[in-house]
Write an enzyme that holds these catalytic residues in place. Structure first.
Site, PDB file in Angstrom:
ATOM      1  CB  CYS A  13       0.494  12.826 -15.627  1.00  0.00           C
ATOM      2  SG  CYS A  13       0.202  12.188 -14.222  1.00  0.00           S
TER       3      CYS A  13
ATOM      4  NE  ARG B  59       3.630   8.985 -11.661  1.00  0.00           N
ATOM      5  CZ  ARG B  59       2.949   9.997 -12.350  1.00  0.00           C
ATOM      6  NH1 ARG B  59       2.505  10.104 -13.605  1.00  0.00           N
ATOM      7  NH2 ARG B  59       2.896  11.392 -11.752  1.00  0.00           N
TER       8      ARG B  59
HETATM    9  C1  BEZ Z   1       2.422  14.836 -11.655  1.00  0.00           C
HETATM   10  O1  BEZ Z   1       3.263  15.775 -11.683  1.00  0.00           O
HETATM   11  O2  BEZ Z   1       2.052  14.209 -12.671  1.00  0.00           O
HETATM   12  C2  BEZ Z   1       1.486  14.414 -10.125  1.00  0.00           C
HETATM   13  C3  BEZ Z   1       2.681  14.602  -9.056  1.00  0.00           C
HETATM   14  C4  BEZ Z   1       2.082  14.479  -7.806  1.00  0.00           C
HETATM   15  C5  BEZ Z   1       0.736  13.980  -7.895  1.00  0.00           C
HETATM   16  C6  BEZ Z   1      -0.032  13.820  -9.067  1.00  0.00           C
HETATM   17  C7  BEZ Z   1       0.433  14.088 -10.182  1.00  0.00           C
END
Ligand code: BEZ
Length: 218
Positions: free
Chosen positions: A54, A131
């Site tokens: 993110c 997402r």
């Molecule tokens: C992330 O790195 O953005 C992420 C990875 C797994 C679950 C939620 C967020």
């Protein structure tokens, strides 16, 4: 329980007016329809603040933000996190990674907006948004939506490309072919009568056949 599942499974459909809502954001409270008025909007969700994928996405969204503004597109993010978390994360991104996040982020601890927009996909994660990206036009209609899982970041260049494609289609009443980029030839809508099909071939377009004609636009 059944009701909640139904709501979570509601998926917005292309062409529909998108749901309105009032919410707190990192730029203050908004009524979505008023904030969006007369603009294109990209509304996106991310699973959680302070997570690595993110963070890369936020920096990449910020990188295309000036290009979106040139195209009259407003950008707004959302996650099931508090305003304080959003504010703290944005400050951390600036402090540790040198990127100033200029677009607002919606607080949605209640999941009200996430549920309305079908951002919660329980088989992927019951408490975090996937997402999702919603492309909304100035008529407040949904033009496209994409969903990606938690594990993989999105491609911002495609978001700019599809906005350019929508705006070109609207302005010139044309369609755009696979992998179209601004400046490429566009697709002339197919004729609807036999007579028009005959005429089409004499109109100076680049036609492979009567139903498949391209033209360039200045
Ligand atoms: C992330 O790195 O953005 C992420 C990875 C797994 C679950 C939620 C967020």
């Amino acid at each position: 329980m059944e009701e909640a599942q139904t709501v979570e499974k509601r998926m917005l459909l292309i062409g529909e007016e998108v749901p309105d809502f009032e919410t707190e954001t990192t730029h203050g409270p908004i009524k979505f329809s008023e904030w969006a008025k007369d603009s294109w909007v990209i509304l996106f969700s991310h699973p959680a603040d302070f997570t690595p994928v993110c963070t890369t996405e936020f920096m990449a969204f910020q990188d295309i933000y000036p290009e979106l503004k040139k195209r009259n597109v407003k950008l707004i993010g959302l996650s099931i996190d508090s305003l304080y978390s959003h504010i703290s994360w944005v400050r951390t991104i600036k402090e540790k990674l040198g990127k100033d996040i200029e677009f607002p982020i919606i607080e949605d601890l209640s999941m009200d907006v996430a549920r309305k927009y079908g951002m919660i996909h329980p088989a992927e994660n019951a408490t975090a948004a996937v997402r999702a990206v919603f492309f909304i036009d100035p008529e407040f209609k949904l033009r496209a939506l994409i969903y990606y899982p938690l594990s993989n970041g999105r491609n911002m260049q495609e978001f700019l490309r599809i906005i350019d494609a929508f705006q070109t289609s609207d302005k010139h009443k044309v369609a755009t072919p696979a992998n179209w980029q601004p400046g490429d030839a566009v697709i002339v809508p197919p004729p609807k009568t036999q007579a028009d099909a005959e005429k089409r071939l004499k109109e100076g377009y680049d036609c492979a056949d009567w139903f498949f004609c391209k033209k360039t636009i200045e």
